[in-house]
Write a protein that holds these residues in place. Structure first.
Motif, short mmCIF file in Angstrom:
data_model
loop_
_atom_site.label_atom_id
_atom_site.label_comp_id
_atom_site.label_asym_id
_atom_site.label_seq_id
_atom_site.Cartn_x
_atom_site.Cartn_y
_atom_site.Cartn_z
N PRO A 116 0.82 -1.23 0.00
CA PRO A 116 0.00 0.00 0.00
C PRO A 116 0.85 1.27 0.00
N ASN A 117 1.96 1.24 0.72
CA ASN A 117 2.81 2.42 0.79
C ASN A 117 3.55 2.66 -0.53
N ILE A 118 3.95 1.60 -1.20
CA ILE A 118 4.58 1.77 -2.51
C ILE A 118 3.58 2.35 -3.50
N ILE A 119 2.33 1.89 -3.45
CA ILE A 119 1.30 2.45 -4.33
C ILE A 119 1.10 3.93 -4.05
N LYS A 127 3.06 9.68 -10.17
CA LYS A 127 2.14 9.76 -11.32
C LYS A 127 1.59 11.16 -11.49
N ASP A 128 1.21 11.78 -10.40
CA ASP A 128 0.65 13.14 -10.47
C ASP A 128 1.70 14.16 -10.85
N ILE A 129 2.91 14.02 -10.32
CA ILE A 129 3.97 14.98 -10.60
C ILE A 129 4.38 14.95 -12.07
N ILE A 130 4.43 13.76 -12.67
CA ILE A 130 4.90 13.65 -14.06
C ILE A 130 3.75 13.66 -15.06
N ASN A 131 2.52 13.78 -14.57
CA ASN A 131 1.32 13.86 -15.41
C ASN A 131 1.10 12.59 -16.24
N ALA A 132 1.30 11.44 -15.61
CA ALA A 132 0.96 10.17 -16.26
C ALA A 132 -0.54 9.96 -16.18
N ASP A 133 -1.07 9.13 -17.06
CA ASP A 133 -2.51 8.88 -17.07
C ASP A 133 -2.95 7.97 -15.94
N HIS A 134 -2.11 6.99 -15.59
CA HIS A 134 -2.55 5.97 -14.63
C HIS A 134 -1.36 5.53 -13.79
N VAL A 135 -1.64 5.17 -12.55
CA VAL A 135 -0.58 4.71 -11.65
C VAL A 135 0.08 3.44 -12.15
N ASP A 183 16.19 8.76 -20.94
CA ASP A 183 16.96 8.59 -19.71
C ASP A 183 17.09 9.97 -19.07
N ALA A 184 16.33 10.19 -18.02
CA ALA A 184 16.34 11.49 -17.33
C ALA A 184 16.80 11.29 -15.90
N ALA A 185 17.98 10.71 -15.74
CA ALA A 185 18.49 10.47 -14.39
C ALA A 185 18.44 11.73 -13.55
N HIS A 186 18.67 12.89 -14.18
CA HIS A 186 18.63 14.18 -13.48
C HIS A 186 17.29 14.90 -13.67
N GLY A 187 16.25 14.19 -14.10
CA GLY A 187 15.03 14.87 -14.52
C GLY A 187 14.18 15.47 -13.42
N ILE A 188 13.53 14.62 -12.65
CA ILE A 188 12.51 15.10 -11.73
C ILE A 188 13.14 15.99 -10.65
N GLY A 189 12.60 17.17 -10.49
CA GLY A 189 13.14 18.15 -9.56
C GLY A 189 14.17 19.07 -10.18
N CYS A 190 14.56 18.78 -11.43
CA CYS A 190 15.60 19.56 -12.10
C CYS A 190 15.06 20.26 -13.35
N VAL A 191 14.22 19.56 -14.11
CA VAL A 191 13.59 20.12 -15.31
C VAL A 191 12.11 19.78 -15.28
N ASP A 192 11.35 20.41 -16.16
CA ASP A 192 9.92 20.11 -16.27
C ASP A 192 9.74 18.70 -16.83
N VAL A 193 8.91 17.91 -16.17
CA VAL A 193 8.66 16.54 -16.61
C VAL A 193 7.15 16.35 -16.78
N ASP A 194 6.71 16.30 -18.02
CA ASP A 194 5.32 16.00 -18.37
C ASP A 194 5.37 14.89 -19.40
#
Length: 397
Positions: free
Chosen positions: A33-36, A43-51, A180-191
């Motif tokens: 449950p915690n991993i979900i 999912k919300d941060i990167i604007n994915a459609d589904h978990v 490959d966005a190893a530096h992506g989230i928190g560094c550049v816009d990710v949608d």
């Protein structure tokens, strides 16, 4: 590596104690449950459609192995023809290059590298080289089965126009695109919907304040990803990548579970993650420009092509003439001045005369950095220059 806040480390420690005090209760009642919950936040941060499109893995290297393993099976099972191509940037991360060698080349694929210029002056330079590489990949009737595109190259660091390159891949009939966005989230816009790639991975322990090591792998739902599997086979094999990745045997999963606490920390800052990214970018550009003015050099790319990191030219008189020199200079700065900064060696181009900048430092800016950190670096280099230091004087190790 990023730095993890004490509040997040404390939360991680509590999770570790819960696991060790009663492992069965933790594994059966809390872990999944915690991993979900963590996957849902991502999912919300990167604007994915589904978990279900989001899997949590150890790091971007693991994510690359998952995607490239599928490509290797495509060759092994006859879905792809021997000699079909994978295209990747010349500045792809070292471990990803090795993974391409291990999975794609060994399976019979042909690897085409995109030679990117550095210093880089415009997005157009990157687009031009990428188009030419795709054409080379399609020569002699071959098909390009995979394109591996960095979002932010590590060394030298440049923000790559991923959305534009993914569009070109679609136009040119590339089967699948892995960002490959190893530096992506928190560094550049990710949608991920705007970017449009089949796969997108980013570490959470670089710019998103998580403890090592945790990353996500986004797999576009419309992509045929039923053959994607975690390289560590455990009891959940065959139940989907997200579930497989959430259970890979007995291990410490606490870094996967602190994402909610990290989000709580981030939201203390004005503008949340968007505000942090904006300020980090503005400050790193300001500090980069301060350094090149002090040393009479240049940035490695225009400000709009850097993120929270930027390449700064070092004085040519330092005599950086090899990768070994770059590494030894980094060690010297660490040991003698208490400055930690990666150094990149750029070989002179044909026709370039003496006095050319061959060394670049990659500076970063995060919320815990201070202006004094960059002044300290400036003064350390100035002291070396004043002392007529050159890399030729460094001990041979």
């Amino acid at each position: 590596f990023g730095c993890c806040p004490s509040s997040v480390l404390s939360a991680q420690n509590q999770l570790q104690l819960q696991w060790l005090r009663q492992p069965d209760n933790f594994y059966f009642n809390q872990l999944q449950p915690n991993i979900i919950q963590s996957r849902t936040i991502i999912k919300d941060i990167i604007n994915a459609d589904h978990v279900d499109e989001v899997s949590i893995v150890d790091n971007a290297t693991t994510a690359a192995a998952i995607v490239l393993q599928q490509i290797a099976w495509g060759f092994a099972e006859g879905k792809f023809c021997r000699g079909d191509a994978a295209v990747m940037l010349h500045y792809a991360y070292g471990s990803v290059k090795k993974s391409v060698e291990a999975y794609v080349t060994r399976a019979g694929g042909c690897v085409i590298e995109v030679p990117l210029p550095f210093p880089v002056s415009s997005v157009d330079e990157i687009v031009k080289e990428f188009r030419q590489a795709l054409r080379r990949g399609k020569q002699n009737g071959r098909k390009v089965r995979l394109a591996v595109i960095d979002h932010v190259t590590s060394m030298p660091t440049v923000v790559i126009p991923v959305k534009e390159l993914v569009t070109i891949c679609r136009e040119e009939g590339v089967d699948q695109v892995f960002v490959d966005a190893a530096h992506g989230i928190g560094c550049v816009d990710v949608d991920v919907k705007q970017i449009g790639a089949d796969f997108y991975t980013s570490n959470l322990h670089k710019w998103f304040f998580c403890p090592p090591s945790v990353a996500f792998l986004y797999c576009k739902k419309s992509t045929n990803n039923s053959d994607l599997h975690h390289p560590v086979v455990s009891h959940e094999y065959g139940n989907g990548l997200a579930i497989e990745s959430a259970w890979i045997g007995t291990r410490d999963y606490s870094s996967y579970l602190v994402v909610p606490k990290v989000l709580e920390f981030i939201n203390r800052f004005e503008g949340g993650i968007e505000g942090i990214k904006k300020r980090n970018h503005e400050y790193v550009v300001e500090m980069g420009q301060m350094l090149v003015k002090a040393w009479g050099t240049r940035l490695g790319c225009p400000p709009e092509m850097c993120s929270s990191m930027v390449m700064v030219g070092l004085p040519a008189c330092l005599g950086i003439s090899s990768d070994h020199d770059a590494l030894e200079l980094r060690t010297c700065l660490r040991d003698k001045f208490g400055v930690e900064v990666p150094i990149y060696y750029r070989p002179p181009k044909d026709g370039e005369e003496g006095g050319v900048v061959t060394g670049y430092a990659r500076i970063s800016y995060q919320v815990y950095n201070k202006v004094e950190d960059y002044y300290k670096f400036r003064d350390a280099i100035n002291q070396l220059v004043d002392n007529a230091f050159t890399c030729a004087s460094l001990p041979i190790s």
